[in-house]
Design a protein around this motif. Structure first.
Motif, PDB file in Angstrom:
ATOM      1  N   GLY A 114      40.745  18.430   3.357  1.00 41.20           N
ATOM      2  CA  GLY A 114      42.017  18.113   3.977  1.00 41.20           C
ATOM      3  C   GLY A 114      43.135  17.992   2.962  1.00 41.20           C
ATOM      4  O   GLY A 114      43.100  18.586   1.886  1.00 41.20           O
TER       5      GLY A 114
ATOM      6  N   GLN B 122      50.645  20.757   8.713  1.00 47.76           N
ATOM      7  CA  GLN B 122      49.424  20.226   9.308  1.00 47.76           C
ATOM      8  C   GLN B 122      49.700  19.742  10.723  1.00 47.76           C
ATOM      9  O   GLN B 122      50.837  19.418  11.085  1.00 47.76           O
ATOM     10  CB  GLN B 122      48.826  19.109   8.460  1.00 47.76           C
ATOM     11  CG  GLN B 122      49.642  17.845   8.371  1.00 47.76           C
ATOM     12  CD  GLN B 122      48.892  16.730   7.635  1.00 47.76           C
ATOM     13  OE1 GLN B 122      47.681  16.768   7.495  1.00 47.76           O
ATOM     14  NE2 GLN B 122      49.620  15.742   7.166  1.00 47.76           N
TER      15      GLN B 122
ATOM     16  N   ASP C 167      36.978  24.030   5.054  1.00 50.95           N
ATOM     17  CA  ASP C 167      38.175  24.287   4.247  1.00 50.95           C
ATOM     18  C   ASP C 167      38.014  25.616   3.531  1.00 50.95           C
ATOM     19  O   ASP C 167      36.928  25.929   3.025  1.00 50.95           O
ATOM     20  CB  ASP C 167      38.383  23.201   3.180  1.00 50.95           C
ATOM     21  CG  ASP C 167      38.864  21.883   3.759  1.00 50.95           C
ATOM     22  OD1 ASP C 167      38.499  21.580   4.908  1.00 50.95           O
ATOM     23  OD2 ASP C 167      39.578  21.164   3.041  1.00 50.95           O
TER      24      ASP C 167
ATOM     25  N   HIS D 227      39.344  20.258  10.868  1.00 47.86           N
ATOM     26  CA  HIS D 227      38.370  19.168  10.955  1.00 47.86           C
ATOM     27  C   HIS D 227      38.344  18.626  12.378  1.00 47.86           C
ATOM     28  O   HIS D 227      39.384  18.602  13.061  1.00 47.86           O
ATOM     29  CB  HIS D 227      38.734  18.038   9.982  1.00 47.86           C
ATOM     30  CG  HIS D 227      38.893  18.478   8.560  1.00 47.86           C
ATOM     31  ND1 HIS D 227      39.655  17.787   7.644  1.00 47.86           N
ATOM     32  CD2 HIS D 227      38.389  19.550   7.896  1.00 47.86           C
ATOM     33  CE1 HIS D 227      39.615  18.403   6.483  1.00 47.86           C
ATOM     34  NE2 HIS D 227      38.867  19.481   6.616  1.00 47.86           N
TER      35      HIS D 227
END
Length: 737
Positions: free
Chosen positions: A320, A479, A430, A447
Motif C-alpha cells: 500500500g 488512491q 501490489d 487490497h
C-alpha cells in the motif's frame, strides 16, 4: 610538499582512466588482522579507485579520492578503505561515539552489498574515523530516504585509524551475517564516502545527484574468485533476562516488581532464507517515542523499532501507501482497553518469522505471533499471522501478494460482543515498478479486508508513479479507500476517500557560489468522497535551496480547504468543537531550515503558520544541538503552537520542550537522558538510559522513567508530584553457534 605532489599526480592518473570498473573478491588462507593498519596481505587485493563526486556535483572525479580493497576467506569478507585528504592537518567530525550514526555531518566510509543482484535489496556496513560502526538495510532499490534503515543489527568487526593526510578503515564481515545463494559468481557492490571538511560525498559507482547516495540501480559488479559457499550452520541465539519495578503513584497503587527471561533464535535455513524465533520477547530497550503536539484529526504514525521485525521488513510492511498500510507490526502486542480508552501492552509468549530469498527471483515472508489474553481489558488471546510472496519481473520490478490474519481460538462466551471479534483478514496484491536506470518508480495496489459480517466497501486501491532526472521530477499518486476498510493489523489514516495528488519540482545547479542547487515546484492534494464531495484540498507553491555546506531551506505557500464531517476542536484542549458539516478555506506558510551540521552548534527550525480553521495559528518548532565530540551532544527539541480562535472557542498556547543529554564515554558505554514537557497533556516525562555494550551486539541496559504532573498557571509551569515511576534492568547476549 612531496605528499601533495603525489596526491595530485594520483588524481591526474585517475582522470585518464576509465570510470567503469569491476572488482574481484580474491581468496586468502590467512585471516586479516583488523586493526586499521595496511598490512602486506592487502597488496594482493583488487582495488576500487576513480571515485566520482556525488555532492555537490556528479560530473567529475572526487577532490578527496579514496580507494577500497576486498578479500575473503572461508568465514569472512574483508574490506579496506583508504580515504585521502587534500590537506594533511584536519579535524574529523562525529556527533558521538554511539553506533548507527547518520547524517552529512559524519565522516564515514560505507560499503553496500547487493548479494542477490536484484538491485532492490542490500546490506550496508559503515565506519567513521573514530572506529564507530553502523550497519543497515536498503530496500525498494534505495529510491528514497525511507528505504534506508539503520535499525537492523548484526555481528561484525571494524577498526579505523587516522594518519597524516588520510585515514584507514578495516572491516571484517562474517559470511553468516549476510544472506546470499551458494554458487554465485558475482555480487553488486558500491562504496561511498562522506567527507565533512569539504562537505563532499563521493562514490565508486557513479550516482546521479537526483538519486539517493545508496541508490541500488547504479552499483558496479564484484566477481568472486571462486563461487560463493555457505559458511558454517549460521545459527545465533540471543537470550535475555530482565527485571522491572513499576509504581502508579497517581492512583495510589502498590509498587509492582517482575522478572522476565526469554530468547530470540536466528537460523539460516539456506544462505538466502532465514528463520527467526522469539520466545517471551521483551522490548524494554527500545527508546521512548518522541512526543508530539497532536492537532490532527487522525492517528499519528510511529515507526517500528523492535529488532525482531526489522530484517526483510519490506516484505511485510511496504504494501500500500504510507497512510494506508494493511500490515503494521506495532499493532502486535498492543490492545485497546475500551473501558479507559487507552492502548495497553499484552504479552507475546511465542513468535516466528521466515523471510528471505527462495531463489534469485522469488522472496518469501511468513510471520506468526501469539499474543496472550488480557483479563483487565477483557480481551482474548489472538494470533497475528501474515504470508507474503514477491516475484521479480523485468530488471528491477516485482509483483507481491499477501494474506494477513488476526484470529482467536477462544470461546466468545466469556467476552462481550463489543470486545470479541473472532477473526479479521486482509488480502492484496501490489505491482512495484522500478526501471533499470531508476528514472521511473511506482506501484499499483489492490487490497481487500474480509470481516466476519459481510459488508461492502472494505477495499483499498491506489497507484503512484514518479519520474526523476537531475533537472526535474514529477510524482503522481492516487488512491481509493472504502468506507469500511479497517484492517485490524493495519494502519489506515483515513477511510471513505478518493485522493489525487501531484508534485512537480524543477532544479537548477549553479556553477559557482555557495548554493549547490535550488528550484521551484508545484504541489496539490485533493480528497473527497461520494457523500460529502470535497473533503480536503491544498495547493502549494514550493521553493527549495541546498547549499554546498549541506544546509537546506524549503518553503511552501499553501491555500487549503477543509470540510469537517465530524465535530473537531482545533485548539487541542478538549474545548468546544467546531460543528460538523462546516467548511474552511485558509492561507498559510510552511517553511523549514536546517543549518550546517558540521558546526559544533547546529539547529533546525520550521513553521506552519497562518489562517487556521476559523482563526489563526502561530507555530515554531525545531531543535538546537551542541556537539562536544567525541563525548556526545546536548540538544533541545521544542514546539510552540499559539492558537487564536473567536469566541466561544478556546484559544491555546501549547508547548513541547524536550532537552536531551547524550554522553558516549566510549564506544561501549553510553548514557542518554531525555526530558519531555508536554503542556497539552500536562506531563513531564524523564527517561534516562545507561547502556553497556560488553560484547558484540550484547548489552546491559538500566532504564529509569518518571512522569510528573505539570500545569501551566498564567505562563508559569507548576510541577506536581510524580504520577508513575519505573526502573528496568535488562541484559542481552548475542551468541553465534
Amino acid at each position: 610538499m612531496f605528499k601533495k605532489v603525489i596526491y595530485f599526480l594520483g588524481l591526474v592518473l585517475c582522470s585518464i582512466s576509465t570510470y567503469a570498473q569491476d572488482i574481484e573478491f580474491k581468496k586468502i588462507d590467512v585471516p586479516v588482522i583488523i586493526d586499521g593498519e595496511i598490512d602486506e596481505i592487502w597488496a594482493t587485493a583488487d582495488s576500487a579507485y576513480n571515485w566520482m563526486q556525488y555532492f555537490p556535483y556528479d560530473s567529475s572525479l572526487a577532490v578527496n579520492q579514496s580507494v577500497a580493497k576486498v578479500l575473503y576467506d572461508d568465514k569472512n569478507i574483508y574490506v579496506l578503505g583508504i580515504m585521502y585528504n587534500a590537506t594533511d592537518d584536519r579535524i574529523y567530525v562525529t556527533p558521538s561515539l554511539r553506533r548507527d550514526f547518520r547524517g552529512a555531518a559524519n565522516d564515514n566510509f560505507t560499503v553496500i552489498f547487493d548479494t542477490f543482484q536484484d538491485r532492490t535489496n542490500a546490506f550496508t556496513f559503515g565506519i567513521n574515523p573514530f572506529g564507530v560502526r553502523r550497519e543497515g538495510l536498503v530496500t525498494n532499490g534505495g529510491s528514497g530516504e525511507r528505504s534506508f534503515s539503520l535499525d537492523w543489527d548484526n555481528v561484525w568487526r571494524g577498526e579505523a585509524k587516522m594518519y597524516m593526510g588520510y585515514w584507514v578503515a578495516e572491516i571484517a564481515i562474517p559470511l553468516n551475517s549476510l544472506r546470499f545463494n551458494e554458487g554465485q559468481s558475482n555480487w553488486n557492490v558500491n562504496f561511498y564516502r562522506i567527507d565533512s571538511e569539504s562537505a563532499e560525498r563521493s562514490t565508486w559507482a557513479p550516482i546521479q545527484r537526483n538519486f539517493t547516495l545508496f541508490n541500488l540501480a547504479s552499483l558496479n559488479v564484484a566477481k568472486w574468485e571462486e563461487p560463493t559457499k555457505r559458511s558454517g550452520k549460521n545459527l545465533s541465539v540471543i537470550p535475555y533476562v530482565s527485571g522491572n519495578y513499576n509504581q502508579n503513584l497517581e492512583e495510589g497503587k502498590d509498587a509492582q516488581t517482575g522478572f522476565n527471561a526469554g530468547f530470540d533464535l536466528k537460523y539460516g535455513l539456506t544462505p538466502g532464507l532465514n528463520l527467526d524465533l522469539t520466545v517471551n520477547p521483551d522490548f524494554s530497550q527500545v527508546e521512548v517515542d518522541q512526543q508530539v503536539t497532536n492537532l490532527d484529526r487522525f492517528e499519528i504514525f510511529f515507526p517500528e523499532r523492535r529488532q525482531f521485525f526489522l530484517e526483510n521488513a519490506d516484505l511485510f510492511a511496504d504494501y500500500g501507501q504510507r497512510g494506508t498500510r494493511p500490515f503494521f507490526s506495532r499493532r502486535i502486542g498492543v490492545s485497546r482497553d475500551e473501558s479507559i480508552g487507552q492502548n495497553i501492552e499484552s504479552a507475546i509468549p511465542l513468535g516466528m518469522r521466515l523471510s528471505g530469498k527462495v531463489n534469485d527471483n522469488l522472496r518469501l515472508g511468513v510471520l506468526s505471533m501469539q499474543v496472550s489474553d488480557n483479563e483487565a481489558a477483557s480481551l482474548p488471546s489472538y494470533n497475528y499471522s501474515m504470508v507474503s510472496i514477491q516475484q521479480k519481473v523485468f530488471s528491477r520490478s516485482n509483483i507481491s501478494a499477501f494474506l494477513v490474519n488476526k484470529q482467536t481460538f477462544e470461546s466468545p462466551k466469556e467476552y462481550s460482543d463489543s470486545l470479541y471479534n473472532q477473526w479479521d483478514r486482509t488480502v492484496g496484491v501490489d505491482y512495484n515498478l522500478a526501471s533499470a536506470d531508476n528514472k521511473i518508480n511506482g506501484k499499483i495496489f489492490y487490497h481487500y479486508n474480509i470481516r466476519e459480517t459481510n459488508i461492502d466497501s472494505t477495499f483499498a486501491a491506489g497507484m503512484e508513479l514518479e519520474y526523476s532526472v537531475p533537472k526535474w521530477s514529477l510524482n503522481m499518486r492516487s488512491q481509493m479507500v472504502g468506507a469500511n476498510y479497517a484492517p485490524e493489523v493495519g494502519f489506515v489514516r483515513r477511510t471513505d476517500i478518493q485522493q489525487l495528488a501531484m508534485t512537480y519540482r524543477r532544479r537548477f545547479f549553479p556553477s559557482s557560489g555557495g548554493v549547490q542547487r535550488h528550484g521551484p515546484g508545484l504541489d496539490f492534494d485533493v480528497l473527497g468522497n461520494g457523500t460529502y464531495g470535497l473533503l480536503d484540498w491544498d495547493m502549494n507553491i514550493l521553493y527549495d535551496i541546498t547549499w554546498r555546506s549541506s544546509a537546506e531551506f524549503s518553503m511552501r505557500l499553501r491555500r487549503q480547504y477543509t470540510y469537517l464531517f465530524n465535530g473537531f476542536d482545533p485548539s487541542g484542549t478538549d474545548g468546544l468543537a467546531l460543528p460538523a458539516n462546516t467548511e474552511y478555506t485558509t492561507n498559510l506558510i510552511i517553511a523549514r531550515y536546517r543549518s550546517d551540521e558540521r558546526k559544533k552548534l547546529s539547529y533546525e527550525l520550521s513553521t506552519r503558520s497562518g489562517q487556521y480553521f476559523n482563526g489563526m495559528r502561530w507555530n515554531l518548532e525545531g531543535s538546537i544541538q551542541w556537539r562536544y565530540q567525541p563525548l556526545g551532544f546536548t540538544s533541545i527539541d521544542f514546539a510552540y503552537n499559539g492558537i487564536r480562535l473567536p469566541d466561544p472557542y478556546n484559544d491555546a498556547n501549547l508547548f513541547l520542550i524536550g532537552p536531551r543529554f547524550d554522553f558516549t564515554f566510549s564506544k561501549k558505554l553510553f548514557w542518554t537522558t531525555f526530558v519531555q514537557y508536554n503542556s497539552q497533556i500536562d506531563n513531564v516525562n524523564i527517561n534516562s538510559r545507561l547502556q553497556w555494550r560488553f560484547a558484540p551486539v550484547s548489552d546491559i541496559f538500566l532504564v529509569y522513567t518518571d512522569n510528573y504532573l505539570a500545569e501551566n498557571q498564567e505562563g508559569f509551569i507548576q510541577f506536581g508530584g510524580s504520577k508513575s515511576r519505573a526502573l528496568v534492568f535488562k541484559m542481552t547476549y548475542w551468541l553465534n553457534l
